[in-house]
Design an enzyme around this catalytic site. Structure first.
Site, mmCIF file in Angstrom:
data_model
loop_
_atom_site.group_PDB
_atom_site.id
_atom_site.type_symbol
_atom_site.label_atom_id
_atom_site.label_comp_id
_atom_site.label_asym_id
_atom_site.label_seq_id
_atom_site.Cartn_x
_atom_site.Cartn_y
_atom_site.Cartn_z
ATOM 1 N N THR A 131 0.861 -1.183 0.000
ATOM 2 C CA THR A 131 0.000 0.000 0.000
ATOM 3 C C THR A 131 0.897 1.233 0.000
ATOM 4 O O THR A 131 2.128 1.133 0.127
ATOM 5 C CB THR A 131 -0.912 0.038 1.241
ATOM 6 O OG1 THR A 131 -0.107 0.286 2.410
ATOM 7 C CG2 THR A 131 -1.664 -1.277 1.432
ATOM 8 N N ASP A 132 0.272 2.400 -0.097
ATOM 9 C CA ASP A 132 1.062 3.630 -0.034
ATOM 10 C C ASP A 132 1.760 3.777 1.304
ATOM 11 O O ASP A 132 2.873 4.312 1.382
ATOM 12 C CB ASP A 132 0.163 4.844 -0.296
ATOM 13 C CG ASP A 132 -0.321 4.911 -1.741
ATOM 14 O OD1 ASP A 132 0.333 4.281 -2.608
ATOM 15 O OD2 ASP A 132 -1.347 5.577 -1.995
ATOM 16 N N CYS A 133 1.103 3.339 2.365
ATOM 17 C CA CYS A 133 1.728 3.419 3.699
ATOM 18 C C CYS A 133 2.802 2.360 3.887
ATOM 19 O O CYS A 133 3.774 2.575 4.614
ATOM 20 C CB CYS A 133 0.678 3.253 4.786
ATOM 21 S SG CYS A 133 -0.605 4.499 4.814
ATOM 22 N N TYR A 134 2.579 1.198 3.254
ATOM 23 C CA TYR A 134 3.459 0.061 3.460
ATOM 24 C C TYR A 134 3.897 -0.477 2.096
ATOM 25 O O TYR A 134 3.319 -1.445 1.573
ATOM 26 C CB TYR A 134 2.738 -1.031 4.264
ATOM 27 C CG TYR A 134 2.283 -0.572 5.626
ATOM 28 C CD1 TYR A 134 3.177 -0.521 6.689
ATOM 29 C CD2 TYR A 134 0.966 -0.178 5.842
ATOM 30 C CE1 TYR A 134 2.767 -0.093 7.944
ATOM 31 C CE2 TYR A 134 0.544 0.251 7.087
ATOM 32 C CZ TYR A 134 1.451 0.292 8.131
ATOM 33 O OH TYR A 134 1.049 0.719 9.378
ATOM 34 N N PRO A 135 4.924 0.128 1.513
ATOM 35 C CA PRO A 135 5.310 -0.226 0.149
ATOM 36 C C PRO A 135 6.126 -1.515 0.024
ATOM 37 O O PRO A 135 6.332 -2.002 -1.090
ATOM 38 C CB PRO A 135 6.140 0.976 -0.303
ATOM 39 C CG PRO A 135 6.700 1.542 0.965
ATOM 40 C CD PRO A 135 5.658 1.318 2.008
#
Length: 389
Positions: A131-135
């Site tokens: 995700t954008d938070c957890y690339p």
């Protein structure tokens, strides 16, 4: 006669009189209930037995770049990752994943928990939801208990108040959570420590409740709730002890404080992994009634003999047998002598109670008042219906 606050004051001054359950029973036999109640402040109980409904909460800490873990393995054992990004729950009875055709590994979550407590390296392999938070998509590393954040046992069901005796009246060997049961009543296995077991010395849970401080795996733990399959309405003898599986407790404790002497992974052939766990519970001697309950002996406690050859939820029994008979190593079933073995370690159960006694005598372990009592009216609901969707 006394309060927990008064007992703690004596503990802090190293003046408390503490006996193990085994010692207290002998003293009552010699001196009587009234004398012991006046003299003794605390009795310590203990058990060391398989407790498969156990597991560890682990926080790995964030990677750089961060990862939101959605699948994870610790030394090949799957850990549940369906909550915080790097929070895991490792079940003691979860087996190591095997590749098809690979030789069976008799290992599971209990062994990984033991290794972490012992300070050994454990391999982590993780897959993330990008995700954008957890690339980050994947992560592999070696961890120890010193390189992770929180690491604590949170066990949904521990220290059964009594249990069963397993036998096999069938014609083939059975591999069970009690270990191997030989055909044609070839052996019997029990798994409760009897008269030294924690909850058989407090049959109505008058002393143990939510918030009770305990010995857990060689460290300090607490009772957090009723355990799963908690069944306090089990039939009871006149001495208030149950005739089969009854109360259970959910427990929690900091695994970083624990000792692998008291937390050991184990494996039952053709059944799976589990965890041998040492649990000790201190019981404050508040009045004579507490001493009466703690004076119960193995001859006054019974367990049902259950035939595992019948593959049903409710299995037939061969009646009740006392723990004195079980500990003698032989019982008689329908006129036939059957050899008996304990799954619980009676020796280490006594050692748990002894070590807890030493902690209290040294002023290193105070008692706690329960903040809430454990429910005593829970029924036990089976799954008798299936709903089709």
């Amino acid at each position: 006669m006394r309060t927990i606050a008064e007992i703690n004051d004596k503990i802090n001054r190293k003046k408390a009189v503490v006996l193990t359950a085994q010692e207290l029973k002998a003293k009552v036999a010699e001196e009587g209930v009234t004398s012991v109640a006046k003299e003794v402040d605390v009795v310590t109980t203990g058990t060391f037995e398989p407790m498969e409904s156990s597991g560890a909460v682990i926080n790995l800490g964030h990677t750089d770049p961060p990862i939101k873990i959605r699948r994870c393995w610790l030394d090949g054992v799957p850990a549940y990752s369906g909550f915080g990004a790097v929070d895991l729950y490792l079940g003691a009875s979860c087996p190591v994943e095997q590749k098809e055709g690979e030789e069976l590994k008799e290992r599971g979550g209990g062994h990984v928990i033991e290794d972490l407590i012992a300070g050994k390296l454990v391999q982590v392999r993780a897959q993330g939801q990008v995700t954008d938070c957890y690339p980050r998509g994947t992560f592999e590393a070696a961890i120890t208990r010193e390189t992770i954040n929180q690491f604590y046992l949170f066990n949904p069901r521990n220290i059964y108040q009594n249990f069963i005796v397993g036998v096999n009246g069938g014609e083939r060997m059975l591999h069970t959570y009690l270990g191997p049961l030989h055909p044609r009543l070839g052996n019997a296995v029990y798994s409760n420590a009897g008269a030294i077991s924690p909850l058989l010395n407090d049959p109505d849970l008058q002393l143990v409740g939510i918030g009770t401080r305990i010995f857990l795996g060689g460290g300090v733990g607490y009772v957090t709730w009723e355990g799963t399959q908690h069944f306090p309405l089990q039939k009871r003898l006149p001495n208030r002890t149950p005739v089969g599986p009854a109360a259970t407790l959910a427990l929690i404790g900091d695994a970083k404080q624990m000792d692998s002497r008291w937390v050991r992974g184990c494996y039952f052939k053709n059944y799976g992994p589990s965890l041998m766990l040492g649990v000790g519970v201190p019981l404050p001697i508040l009045n004579e009634e507490v001493v009466v309950r703690c004076a119960v002996e193995d001859k006054d406690l019974v367990a049902p003999i259950v035939d595992f050859s019948i593959p049903r939820r409710v299995r037939p029994t061969f009646g009740l047998v006392s723990y004195a008979q079980l500990k003698s190593g032989r019982i008689v079933i329908e006129g036939r002598t059957v050899r008996v073995a304990p799954l619980v370690s009676l020796y280490l159960s006594i050692q748990v109670a002894q070590e807890l006694k030493q902690w209290i005598e040294a002023g290193n372990f105070n008692l706690t008042e329960p903040v809430c009592q454990i429910p005593t009216e829970r029924t036990f609901l089976p799954q008798n219906r299936w709903t089709e969707f």
